[in-house]
Design an enzyme around this catalytic site. Structure first.
Site, PDB file in Angstrom:
ATOM      1  N   SER A  42       0.608  -1.607   0.803  1.00 15.51           N
ATOM      2  CA  SER A  42       0.247   0.194  -0.337  1.00 15.51           C
ATOM      3  C   SER A  42       1.080   0.898   0.166  1.00 15.51           C
ATOM      4  O   SER A  42       2.130   1.452  -0.071  1.00 15.51           O
ATOM      5  CB  SER A  42      -0.463   0.096   1.077  1.00 15.51           C
ATOM      6  OG  SER A  42      -1.601   0.786   1.314  1.00 15.51           O
ATOM      7  N   TYR A  99      -2.108  -0.198  10.232  1.00 15.67           N
ATOM      8  CA  TYR A  99      -2.587  -0.568   8.962  1.00 15.67           C
ATOM      9  C   TYR A  99      -1.236  -0.641   8.424  1.00 15.67           C
ATOM     10  O   TYR A  99      -0.352  -1.153   7.777  1.00 15.67           O
ATOM     11  CB  TYR A  99      -3.416  -0.170   8.160  1.00 15.67           C
ATOM     12  CG  TYR A  99      -3.756  -1.025   6.917  1.00 15.67           C
ATOM     13  CD1 TYR A  99      -3.770  -1.886   6.648  1.00 15.67           C
ATOM     14  CD2 TYR A  99      -3.076   0.062   6.026  1.00 15.67           C
ATOM     15  CE1 TYR A  99      -3.877  -2.194   4.875  1.00 15.67           C
ATOM     16  CE2 TYR A  99      -2.993  -0.063   4.602  1.00 15.67           C
ATOM     17  CZ  TYR A  99      -3.712  -1.507   4.307  1.00 15.67           C
ATOM     18  OH  TYR A  99      -3.859  -1.781   2.884  1.00 15.67           O
TER      19      TYR A  99
END
Length: 274
Positions: free
Chosen positions: A133, A146
């Site tokens: 990501s 995350y």
């Protein structure tokens, strides 16, 4: 002979889109998901095997690999797509949720790789694609856990690539930004329930929520951009490690990788000072 790819997390979102993209382009696809019963997305596609794989269950991982090899004769590429995002304050996130974030996003990817490596070593070939990501490149508030999981996956992937290069096995990293057409944001929101309850953070969280809303209202990536990037990474024949999949994160990628630490931190703190 068509090549075969095994993809985790194919019940929805990027996993589903990637599986359909590879199938349309002539690949055999082992489309795995935690609960395959009743999934009709791949009905009628003779080159797609839908089978169970839960990245937190090593037995199901080996079972899916064996099923894929049994059906198609070999597996040439592994795409680690399964994952979820915790949104919320670190201080108020339950420990069991923190552990699950790493169990799925990091240890789950490691488990699938460990299980497929004997097959790749025997073939002296194979491609491993890990979906990270933009949040694995730059840190974002309310996404600390995350980010931590994706930073870990980035570092692991790079280090692993050196180990496996001598065996003819390639490792690739895909870095998407925000993709509105997937259910990822909804799950992140669901996971955030109860994680923002400390009043001392209220003003900061309100400021951060506004910033994220503004980001989502601008140009964002699409599933098609990410799936095309994944397909390119698998098929381009290069040793390129990292691929930025969507343009929306390019300014922050540039700031992180191509400016000084002082400039980068000044930019980020200007956004999130609150």
């Amino acid at each position: 002979m068509p090549q075969t790819v095994l993809i985790t997390g194919c019940s929805s979102g990027l996993g589903r889109a990637t599986a359909l993209d590879f199938a349309r382009k002539g690949w055999n696809v082992v489309a795995t998901m935690r609960q395959p019963d009743g999934n009709s997305d791949f009905a009628g596609l003779d080159n797609v095997l839908v089978t169970e794989l839960d990245v937190e269950d090593e037995g199901s991982i080996q079972g899916a690999i064996d099923a894929g090899i049994g059906c198609f004769g070999a597996i040439d590429a592994l795409i680690n797509n399964a994952g979820f995002g915790l949104f919320g304050l670190f201080e108020s996130t339950p420990v069991e949720k923190i552990q699950q974030q790493f169990e799925v996003n990091v240890f789950g990817a490691m488990a699938t790789i460990r299980a497929i490596l004997p097959h790749f070593r025997f073939a002296k070939a194979g491609i491993i694609v890990n979906i990270t990501s933009g949040a694995g490149v730059f840190g974002l508030p309310a996404l600390s856990l995350y980010c931590a999981s994706k930073f870990a996956l980035e570092g692991f992937s790079e280090a692993l690539s050196y180990e496996l290069a001598s065996l003819g096995i390639k490792v690739k990293i895909i870095e998407p930004g925000g993709v509105l057409s997937t259910s990822f944001g909804k799950r992140s929101g669901d996971e955030a329930a109860g994680n923002n309850s400390l009043p001392d953070y209220a003003a900061f969280m309100a400021h951060t929520a506004t910033l994220f809303d503004n980001m989502r209202s601008g140009p964002m990536g699409t599933e098609e951009q990410v799936t095309e990037c994944i397909y390119t990474a698998v098929t381009d024949g290069t040793n390129q490690l990292r691929y930025v999949a969507t343009d929306d994160i390019m300014p922050l990628i540039h700031a992180r990788r191509e400016t000084s630490e002082t400039e980068y931190m000044a930019l980020m703190r200007s956004f999130f000072a609150g």
